[in-house]
Write a protein that holds these residues in place. Sequence first.
Motif, short mmCIF file in Angstrom:
data_model
loop_
_atom_site.label_atom_id
_atom_site.label_comp_id
_atom_site.label_asym_id
_atom_site.label_seq_id
_atom_site.Cartn_x
_atom_site.Cartn_y
_atom_site.Cartn_z
N MET A 196 0.82 -1.20 0.00
CA MET A 196 0.00 0.00 0.00
C MET A 196 0.86 1.26 0.00
O MET A 196 0.57 2.20 -0.72
CB MET A 196 -0.93 -0.05 1.22
CG MET A 196 -1.73 1.19 1.45
SD MET A 196 -2.96 1.42 0.19
CE MET A 196 -3.72 2.90 0.74
N GLN A 197 1.93 1.27 0.82
CA GLN A 197 2.77 2.45 0.91
C GLN A 197 3.48 2.75 -0.40
O GLN A 197 3.62 3.90 -0.78
CB GLN A 197 3.79 2.29 2.02
CG GLN A 197 3.19 2.37 3.40
CD GLN A 197 4.26 2.28 4.47
OE1 GLN A 197 5.43 2.12 4.17
NE2 GLN A 197 3.84 2.39 5.71
N VAL B 167 1.02 4.43 -2.73
CA VAL B 167 0.79 5.82 -2.31
C VAL B 167 1.95 6.71 -2.73
O VAL B 167 1.75 7.80 -3.29
CB VAL B 167 0.57 5.90 -0.78
CG1 VAL B 167 0.62 7.33 -0.29
CG2 VAL B 167 -0.75 5.26 -0.40
N SER C 263 1.94 9.61 -5.46
CA SER C 263 2.35 10.93 -4.98
C SER C 263 3.48 11.50 -5.83
O SER C 263 3.49 12.68 -6.16
CB SER C 263 2.79 10.84 -3.52
OG SER C 263 3.23 12.07 -3.06
N LEU D 292 -4.15 11.41 0.81
CA LEU D 292 -3.48 10.10 0.78
C LEU D 292 -2.43 9.99 1.88
O LEU D 292 -2.30 8.92 2.51
CB LEU D 292 -2.82 9.86 -0.57
CG LEU D 292 -3.71 9.33 -1.67
CD1 LEU D 292 -2.91 9.22 -2.97
CD2 LEU D 292 -4.29 7.99 -1.31
N MET D 293 -1.71 11.05 2.13
CA MET D 293 -0.72 11.01 3.20
C MET D 293 -1.38 10.92 4.57
O MET D 293 -0.86 10.28 5.48
CB MET D 293 0.20 12.23 3.14
CG MET D 293 1.10 12.24 1.95
SD MET D 293 2.10 10.74 1.88
CE MET D 293 2.49 10.70 0.15
N VAL E 134 -4.38 9.44 5.12
CA VAL E 134 -4.96 8.09 5.21
C VAL E 134 -3.89 7.03 5.44
O VAL E 134 -4.09 6.08 6.20
CB VAL E 134 -5.77 7.78 3.93
CG1 VAL E 134 -6.18 6.32 3.86
CG2 VAL E 134 -6.99 8.69 3.85
N SER E 135 -2.72 7.22 4.81
CA SER E 135 -1.65 6.23 4.98
C SER E 135 -0.79 6.49 6.21
O SER E 135 0.23 5.83 6.41
CB SER E 135 -0.77 6.19 3.73
OG SER E 135 -0.11 7.42 3.55
N LEU E 136 -1.19 7.45 7.03
CA LEU E 136 -0.56 7.76 8.32
C LEU E 136 0.89 8.23 8.20
O LEU E 136 1.73 7.93 9.04
CB LEU E 136 -0.64 6.57 9.27
CG LEU E 136 -2.06 6.07 9.58
CD1 LEU E 136 -2.00 4.84 10.45
CD2 LEU E 136 -2.89 7.17 10.22
N HIS E 137 1.19 8.99 7.17
CA HIS E 137 2.49 9.64 7.04
C HIS E 137 2.32 11.08 7.53
O HIS E 137 2.09 12.00 6.75
CB HIS E 137 2.98 9.59 5.60
CG HIS E 137 3.31 8.22 5.15
ND1 HIS E 137 2.41 7.42 4.50
CD2 HIS E 137 4.44 7.49 5.30
CE1 HIS E 137 2.97 6.26 4.25
NE2 HIS E 137 4.21 6.28 4.73
N TRP E 138 2.42 11.25 8.83
CA TRP E 138 2.05 12.51 9.47
C TRP E 138 2.95 13.66 9.08
O TRP E 138 2.49 14.78 8.85
CB TRP E 138 2.05 12.34 10.99
CG TRP E 138 1.06 11.33 11.44
CD1 TRP E 138 1.33 10.08 11.93
CD2 TRP E 138 -0.36 11.44 11.41
NE1 TRP E 138 0.17 9.43 12.20
CE2 TRP E 138 -0.89 10.24 11.90
CE3 TRP E 138 -1.23 12.45 11.01
CZ2 TRP E 138 -2.24 10.02 12.00
CZ3 TRP E 138 -2.59 12.23 11.11
CH2 TRP E 138 -3.09 11.01 11.61
#
Length: 114
Positions: free
Chosen positions: A1-2, A5, A9, A61-62, A64-68
Amino acid sequence: MQAVVFVFSLLDCCALIFRSVYFIITLSDLECDYINARSCCSKLNKWVIPEVIGHTIVTVLMLVSLHWFIFLLNLPVATWNVYRNTQSRAAEVTHERSHDQAWFSLAVLLHVSL
């Protein structure tokens, strides 16, 4: 998934950078009087909404994918794009972009750096 993303991106950011270069070229043509203001605005105005959509998609997307950290870097630019384009468009005149030219170099710097 990452990986998906980050690939999306990357492609989206490449498209945003291409759009920024297109804006710079078109504005330099306007400055050199190769095109008139009405033609310049009609060329640039059709790319504003795709820019907002593209930057907002990357930001969401960032999130949702928890890339804070990346989300927090993209949030101010995405918020500014949404704010700038949700204001009243009733005063859409051919010289509308001349007001934004002072902030254009800062916006290009932010797009390229993110």
